[in-house]
Design an enzyme around this catalytic site. Structure first.
Site, PDB file in Angstrom:
ATOM      1  N   TYR A 183      83.967 -17.988  93.175  1.00  0.00           N
ATOM      2  CA  TYR A 183      83.090 -17.079  93.927  1.00  0.00           C
ATOM      3  C   TYR A 183      81.655 -17.030  93.384  1.00  0.00           C
ATOM      4  CZ  TYR A 183      84.675 -13.088  90.869  1.00  0.00           C
ATOM      5  OH  TYR A 183      84.976 -12.235  89.851  1.00  0.00           O
ATOM      6  N   GLU A 184      80.775 -16.409  94.139  1.00  0.00           N
ATOM      7  CA  GLU A 184      79.328 -16.463  93.874  1.00  0.00           C
ATOM      8  C   GLU A 184      78.815 -17.907  93.826  1.00  0.00           C
ATOM      9  OE1 GLU A 184      77.170 -14.066  93.907  1.00  0.00           O
ATOM     10  OE2 GLU A 184      78.536 -12.370  93.871  1.00  0.00           O
TER      11      GLU A 184
END
Lengths: 585, 585
Positions: free
Chosen positions: B438-439
Site C-alpha cells: 500500500y501507499e
C-alpha cells in the site's frame, strides 16, 4: 484458479535433459521402465491432481480441520476424505512401494513428481499421504516379522496412515531431550506414556486406523539421543479396541490448515519396539533423505503454484503503460498488461529459473535415491548415496526458502489484490512458510551440510560429488565452462572454511547458511547449462528463465562467496594477531 | 509477550546521534522544543503504547473486525473503541497538528516515533488514526473555508476519522483508470456515485462521523489522471442525517485483521469539492512523502516487534549445544540458550542493524519534513524538500520489505513454535506483508526513485542530496571513508544507468529495484558510521549490530552494484552491435 500440473514440462526435464528413462532402465527393478510408461504415469497423475485434489485447496484453508473436544475426533475439510479414498483407490500412495508389499514398484522420480504436484495443488491434503512413505520404509527396514505382516501392506497402500511422533514441548530441534517413557511388558509389548506435539495427522477421519511411530525412552536408558528407542503405537489395537493414544488439541497455525497438527497424549498406550533399543533416532531417520527431498519438492510445487497464479493474473490485468509499446496494446487500451512491465516479467522469469532449475536437481536426486538402493555396482550405490547425502539438505533448505520468498514476489504482482484471500496467493505464502522449519529447520540443514558433512574431510568427498557434475559439462560452451569455474571456487572456499574453523570453531556455524546458498546457486548453474544445451536458444519457454537465472539469480554466488571469504580472512587475521581493521567488521 | 517501547533507544538516536533537539529548535515553530520536552513526550508515548494499545494486538488479529450485513455496521475488535478514545483524550493524534487547529504543534519526529511504536504494538489499530494525518494536511491545504471550519479541528483531534477513497476494482496502482462520478448541484455540492475498494477504515465504531476523501470524475472530465478531482464525503451530513456512503463488505485478508478494509458504495452521496477540478491527484498526494514515511515507520516498528519476540525467546529457550561453551551453561544444562548459537545471534543482530540504521534515516527524514515547511531560509526548505523527495520512496520500500523478510528470519528462531499462532510472531509477518503494497507498491517506489526522480537530470539533484550526507562524515575514520566511497560509486552508477537508458528505455524499469536497494544500503552505511562514532566501540548494544551490518548487510551493496553494472554493459554492447556473449545473460 486451481493449480494445473503441466506434464510436458516435467517430461522435457526428466526425459530430454536428464535422460532418466535410460538411467532408470539400467537399474534391475526398473528394466521395464521406459519413456512411454513414465509419460503415461505423469499424464494420469496430472489429471488426478488437477481434477480431484486441487479444487479442495481453498476450503482446506478457509474451513480447515476441526477438533471435537468432546470426542477427541478431528474432522478434515470438506471433500478431503473422498479425495483421499480416490487417491488410495487409484494406487497412488503405493506408486513406488515394492511389488511384494502391494506397490507398483515404480521409480522414486515418479513419486517425486506426484508429490510436487500434490503439494502445489493442496499442501494441506498432501501432508496425510506424504507421511506414510517414511513409516513404510522404516517399518520395512526395522520392523520385526509380526509388525511387518500386520502393517506394512496397509501402510504402503495408504489404507492406514502413519505419523512420526518426535517432538515434545521441551524437545524440538534437539530430540535428545525427549522424555516419553516406554515400559516393557511380559508379553513383549511396551506401555507408553508421555506427550508429543506437532504431530501432523495425529488424528483424522481419512483412515480407520493410524499407526504412530513414537520416539521413547526405555527404563534406565541413558540421557540424550542414544537413549531413544522407536515404538509403533496404533490407534486401534489388533483386536479392534481403541488404544490409549489420543489427540488432545490441534494447533492454530499460520497456514496449512488442511493438515491437523496434533498434540498427542499416550496414557500407558500399547506399542511395540521397532528396531533395537537405543537405535530410535537411526531407525526414524532411515528415510531422512527422502523426507527432506519431499520438502524440497513441496517448495518447488508451492512456488510453481504461486507462479501460475501470478502469471495468469499478469496476462489479464492491465495497469499503466509499459515503457515500450507492447504488441498486446489494443487501440482501446489506456493501460498495458502487467506481463509487459519489465519489473513484473523479471519477477516471473526469476521464479521460473528457480522452479525449473531446482526441479532438475530434485529429479536427479530422486533417481539417485533409487540408484543408491538398486544399482548393481556397489561403487555406483555409494556414489549415489553420497550425492543424496550432500544434495538433499541443500535442496530442502534452498527450495523451501525460495517457495516463501518467491511466492512473496509473486504476490507482489497482484498489488493490493494479493493481500486478499480471494485470490489464493497469500495462502501459498502461509502454507509454504512451514517448509523452512519442519524436517529440520533450514539452519540445521546448513549446519548438517557444512559442519557435519563437508568439513570433516575438508571437503574431499563433496569435491568428488561435484566432479561428477563437472564431468557432465562441456567446457567448450561458455556457460558450461562458467559453471565449472564456479564449482572450482566452491571447492576452494570449502578448504578455506576448514582451515579457518581450526582457528575459530564458531565460524562454520556462522556462515553455514551462506555456504548452503553458494552450493545451491552452483548447482543451478549446472541445471541451466544442461537445460540450455537441450532446449537451444530459440525456445522462449526455457530461454527466458535461463536469462533470468544469469541476470538475477547467479549474482548471489559472488555475494555469498565474498561473505564467507571475508569471514575466513577475519578469523585468520585475528588468529595472527593482526590489528583490527575495517574489513574485520 | 506484548511489544514494549524502549524510549532510551530512540533518545540515543534522536538526541545523541542526530542532535535533533538542536536542529529542531532552529525552526521557528519549535523554538521551545528541547531534549527534555522530547524525552518526556517519548516516555509518555511509550507508556501509553505499551499499556493501552499493545495488549489488544492478539484479539485484533484473532477476533478481528466484523461486518454486519443487515445494518452495514463494522465492529472493531474488543477494546479498540476504548483504546481509541483514550488515544484521542490523550491528545496523541494532534501531537504534531498546528496549535491553531487544536493541535500541540510538536515536531514530526515525535509523531513518527509514536507511530513507529503504535505500529509495532498493534498495526491494525494504528491504521485508524494513521489515516487522519493525510486528510488533515490535505484539507488544510486545499479545503475551502467552510469545509475547514467544519472538519479541520475535528479531524486533527481524531474525534472524526478520515479515509482516502482512491482504488477501484479496475484502478489500483493506475488511479487514472478511476470512474467514480461526481455531478455538481445548484447548491455547490456534488452528487457522487461509484464503488471504491480497499478503503481502510471505511466504516467502524471508533468515531461517530467519518470523512471520506474520494477521487472522482466530474462530467466531461478528460480520461486519465488529469480528469480526477477530489471530493469530501462525510458519513453524517452536517444536519446529522446519514449520507448515502455505505460499506458493502470488508475484505478477508492475509493479516491486519484489526483494520477493516472496506468496499464502499456511493449512491448519489452528497459531497463537496476539495481543491480545483482536475487537481484531485495532486491534492490527494500533498501528504505523500509523510504517508510513505509512515509506512517505513510501520516497517521499522513491525520488525522491532518481531525482534523483541525472537530475542526474548532466544534468551529463555535451550536447544542443543553451542559450538563454544557459553557462560550461560549451568551444570544441569544439557542444551544451551538459542542466543548462544551463532546462526541465531546473526539473525538477531542483523535485524537490529536494519532497525536502528533505518530509524536514524526515518527520524532524519521526519525532521526534514519539518524543515521543508518551517526553515527560515528558502534554500534550506528546498534542500529539505529534496531530501524527502529522494529518500522517502527508498525508506518506504526498503523498510517494508525488511519488515517482512526480517520478521521471517525472526520467526525461524522459534522453530516449529514460530508457525503456531500462540507466539504471535507469525502475525507480525502477516500484518507486515501489506506494507510492501500500500501507499504505492514497492515496485512503484523504485520506479518513482530511479525513473521519475534520479534519471531526469542524470542524477545531479540526487548527488547534491548525497553530498550533504557525505559532508557529515569524517574521512579520517575508516568506516566513514568507506561510506563516502560508496556514495561516489552510487553517483557513478546513476550516470551509467542514465546513459544506458538512452539505448534501452526498458533498462531503468528492470533494475529500479536493485538501484533502490543500493541506495538504502548506502544510506545505512551513513547511519552506522554516525551511530558508531557516537556510541564508541565498547557498548555492545550498538557495537553488535554495527558489526552485523558490515558483515551481513553491507555485502548486498556489491551485489546490487554488480547487477546494475552488468545490465548497463549488456545494453551498451547490444547497442554497439557486439556479438552475444555469456556476460549478456
Amino acid at each position: 484458479m486451481h493449480y494445473q500440473p503441466r506434464p510436458e514440462d516435467l517430461m522435457f526435464l526428466q526425459h530430454s535433459v536428464l535422460q532418466l528413462p535410460e538411467a532408470l532402465a539400467a537399474l534391475p527393478p526398473f528394466a521395464e521402465v521406459d519413456a512411454d510408461l513414465m509419460s503415461q504415469v505423469l499424464q494420469e497423475a496430472g489429471r488426478f491432481v488437477g481434477e480431484v485434489v486441487a479444487p479442495l485447496n481453498r476450503d482446506g484453508d478457509e474451513i480447515g480441520c476441526r477438533f471435537d473436544v468432546q470426542t477427541g475426533a478431528v474432522h478434515t475439510p470438506p471433500g478431503f476424505a473422498d479425495a483421499y479414498r480416490a487417491l488410495v483407490d487409484g494406487g497412488w500412495p503405493a506408486l513406488a512401494a515394492a511389488v511384494d508389499d502391494g506397490g507398483q514398484g515404480l521409480p522414486a522420480v515418479l513419486e517425486a513428481s506426484l508429490y510436487e504436484w500434490l503439494s502445489a495443488a493442496n499442501h494441506g491434503f498432501t501432508m496425510a499421504p506424504g507421511l506414510l512413505h517414511g513409516a513404510y520404509e522404516c517399518l520395512k527396514k526395522h520392523g520385526d516379522d509380526v509388525l511387518r505382516a500386520r502393517y506394512l501392506a496397509e501402510i504402503a497402500s495408504g489404507r492406514t496412515l502413519a505419523t512420526m511422533c518426535l517432538t515434545e514441548s521441551q524437545a524440538g530441534s534437539d530430540l535428545g531431550l525427549a522424555r516419553t517413557r516406554a515400559v516393557p511388558q511380559a508379553d513383549g509389548s511396551l506401555r507408553i506414556s508421555g506427550e508429543k506435539i506437532f504431530i501432523s495427522g495425529g488424528e483424522h477421519d481419512l483412515t480407520d486406523n493410524i499407526v504412530h511411530l513414537v520416539l521413547v525412552r526405555l527404563p534406565d536408558a541413558p540421557a540424550g539421543p542414544k537413549g531413544l528407542s522407536l515404538a509403533l503405537v496404533p490407534k486401534l489395537l489388533p483386536d479392534g479396541t481403541r488404544n490409549a493414544a489420543h489427540c488432545t488439541r490441534i494447533e492454530e497455525k499460520m497456514g496449512l490448515h488442511g493438515s491437523p497438527t496434533c498434540a498427542m497424549r499416550f496414557d500407558d498406550a500399547t506399542g511395540w519396539l521397532v528396531g533395537e533399543p537405543g537405535q530410535g533416532l537411526g531407525a526414524m531417520f532411515v528415510m531422512m533423505n527422502a523426507a527432506r527431498l519431499h520438502v524440497a519438492l513441496q517448495g518447488i510445487g508451492l512456488l510453481d503454484a504461486a507462479w501460475q497464479k501470478a502469471d495468469a493474473y499478469a496476462r489479464e490485468r492491465r495497469q499503466m503503460r509499459a515503457p515500450l509499446r507492447p504488441a498486446s496494446r489494443g487501440p482501446q487500451d489506456s493501460a498495458d498488461l502487467l506481463i509487459e512491465h519489465p519489473a513484473m516479467r523479471r519477477i516471473l522469469d526469476t521464479q521460473r529459473a528457480w522452479i525449473d532449475g531446482a526441479r532438475l536437481l530434485a529429479y536427479r536426486t530422486a533417481q539417485q535415491l533409487d540408484a543408491a538402493k538398486h544399482a548393481a555396482d556397489p561403487k555406483a550405490r555409494e556414489r549415489a548415496q553420497r550425492w543424496c547425502s550432500f544434495i538433499t539438505p541443500v535442496l530442502k533448505a534452498a527450495c523451501s526458502r525460495q517457495a516463501f520468498d518467491g511466492s512473496s514476489e509473486c504476490l507482489q504482482v497482484f498489488g493490493g489484490h494479493g493481500y486478499i484471500r480471494e485470490w489464493g496467493i497469500e495462502q501459498v505464502l502461509r502454507d509454504a512458510r512451514i517448509t523452512m522449519i519442519y524436517e529440520g529447520t533450514n539452519e540445521i540443514q546448513a549446519i548438517d551440510l557444512l559442519v557435519r558433512k563437508v568439513l570433516p574431510d575438508a571437503g574431499a568427498a563433496f569435491a568428488a560429488c561435484l566432479l561428477e557434475l563437472r564431468d557432465e559439462l562441456d567446457a567448450s560452451r561458455d556457460n558450461e565452462a562458467d559453471a565449472q569455474r564456479r564449482m572450482a571456487q566452491l571447492r576452494y572456499i570449502g578448504t578455506a572454511v576448514a582451515m579457518a574453523a581450526q582457528a575459530d570453531p564458531q565460524l562454520p556455524y556462522e556462515v553455514a547458511d551462506d555456504y548452503l546458498r553458494l552450493v545451491m546457486i552452483t548447482l543451478l548453474t549446472w541445471s541451466w547449462a544442461r537445460i540450455e544445451r537441450t532446449a537451444g536458444p530459440d525456445d522462449a519457454r526455457w530461454a527466458a528463465p535461463a536469462q533470468a537465472f544469469r541476470r538475477w539469480v547467479l549474482p548471489e554466488f559472488d555475494l555469498r562467496l565474498g561473505m564467507i571469504k571475508r569471514a575466513c580472512e577475519q578469523v585468520q587475521q585475528a588468529a595472527a594477531g593482526a590489528a583490527p581493521s575495517l574489513a574485520r567488521g
